[in-house]
Enzyme design. Sequence first.
Site, PDB file in Angstrom:
ATOM      1  CB  SER A  13      -0.955  -0.008   1.198  1.00 11.98           C
ATOM      2  OG  SER A  13      -0.265   0.195   2.408  1.00 11.98           O
ATOM      3  CG  MET A  90       7.971  -7.239   6.164  1.00 15.94           C
ATOM      4  SD  MET A  90       7.986  -5.756   7.178  1.00 15.94           S
ATOM      5  CE  MET A  90       7.591  -6.448   8.761  1.00 15.94           C
ATOM      6  CG  LEU A  93      18.078  -4.589   3.220  1.00 14.55           C
ATOM      7  CD1 LEU A  93      17.742  -3.191   2.712  1.00 14.55           C
ATOM      8  CD2 LEU A  93      18.198  -5.572   2.050  1.00 14.55           C
ATOM      9  CG  ASN A 107      12.190   1.454   6.237  1.00 15.91           C
ATOM     10  OD1 ASN A 107      11.407   0.846   5.529  1.00 15.91           O
ATOM     11  ND2 ASN A 107      12.290   1.236   7.548  1.00 15.91           N
ATOM     12  CG  HIS A 109       9.892   1.898  12.001  1.00 15.03           C
ATOM     13  ND1 HIS A 109      10.054   0.538  11.966  1.00 15.03           N
ATOM     14  CD2 HIS A 109       9.694   2.232  13.295  1.00 15.03           C
ATOM     15  CE1 HIS A 109       9.948   0.059  13.196  1.00 15.03           C
ATOM     16  NE2 HIS A 109       9.738   1.051  14.026  1.00 15.03           N
ATOM     17  CG  ASP A 145      13.493  -0.182  12.101  1.00 15.11           C
ATOM     18  OD1 ASP A 145      13.007  -1.122  12.732  1.00 15.11           O
ATOM     19  OD2 ASP A 145      13.418  -0.067  10.858  1.00 15.11           O
TER      20      ASP A 145
HETATM   21  C1  GRF Z   1       3.236  -0.672   7.205  1.00 14.13           C
HETATM   22  O1  GRF Z   1       2.840  -0.580   8.560  1.00 14.13           O
HETATM   23  C2  GRF Z   1       4.598  -0.025   7.076  1.00 14.13           C
HETATM   24  O2  GRF Z   1       4.809   0.984   8.032  1.00 14.13           O
HETATM   25  C3  GRF Z   1       5.533  -1.158   7.334  1.00 14.13           C
HETATM   26  O3  GRF Z   1       4.917  -2.274   6.680  1.00 14.13           O
HETATM   27  C4  GRF Z   1       3.477  -2.135   6.841  1.00 14.13           C
HETATM   28  C5  GRF Z   1       2.754  -2.569   5.587  1.00 14.13           C
HETATM   29  O4  GRF Z   1       3.129  -1.719   4.550  1.00 14.13           O
HETATM   30  N1  GRF Z   1       6.829  -0.860   6.821  1.00 14.13           N
HETATM   31  P1  GRF Z   1       2.521  -1.901   3.041  1.00 14.13           P
HETATM   32  O5  GRF Z   1       1.006  -1.856   3.146  1.00 14.13           O
HETATM   33  O6  GRF Z   1       2.982  -3.255   2.521  1.00 14.13           O
HETATM   34  O7  GRF Z   1       3.081  -0.739   2.299  1.00 14.13           O
END
Ligand code: GRF
Length: 190
Positions: A13, A90, A93, A107, A109, A145
């Site tokens: 997203s 996720m 690295l 990034n 977070h 992070d």
């Molecule tokens: C989100 O909470 C973002 O902050 C974290 O991953 C979650 C899902 O992100 N990094 P997305 O919908 O896959 O972009």
Amino acid sequence: MKRVAILISGGGSNMLALVRSMTGDHPARPVLVASNDPAATGLARAAAEGIATAAVDHRPFKGDRAAFEAALLEPILAAQPDILCLAGFMRVLTPGFVQRFEGRMLNIHPSLLPKYPGLHTHRRALEAGDTEAGCTVHGVTAVLDNGPILGQARVPVIPGDTADTLAARVLVEEHKLYPACLRQFAGAGR
Ligand code: GRF
């Protein structure tokens, strides 16, 4: 025009928000969406936006992070990105990968860093009794992070919130913050 590659692991997203923001007089354009999971639904969403995609499944590499990253680097380097955006990516690295892009890798977070680096940020904020939460866009460095903060967005914690209701409220802000930070970052380098 800056070339942006976006790394995802799931729904993407944030990737979609970034892709849809890079139009008109925006100083950047998306050139690749890559994932460590071939089943990431964000890949189809990226393809639907006309963006080239790549997937390298990290599982066959069984924890050999350097070997996985070498494989992932292939499509990334082929796309010749100026900027790398991690968006719901996720995998941790290695410093070797980060060094290649340090200073041009961002990034997002889901916490108000430096609070709650790592996972389960919303649950931890609720358990701590925080009255506000939010998200942070930061430069990626070898320390997870961590790195310079480009922007943050805050939301109230509402009594009765669960990790899911709080995450949903924060996600709305992520979709505004990340594009704003990317636009500023891409435009700064002139
Ligand atoms: C989100 O909470 C973002 O902050 C974290 O991953 C979650 C899902 O992100 N990094 P997305 O919908 O896959 O972009």
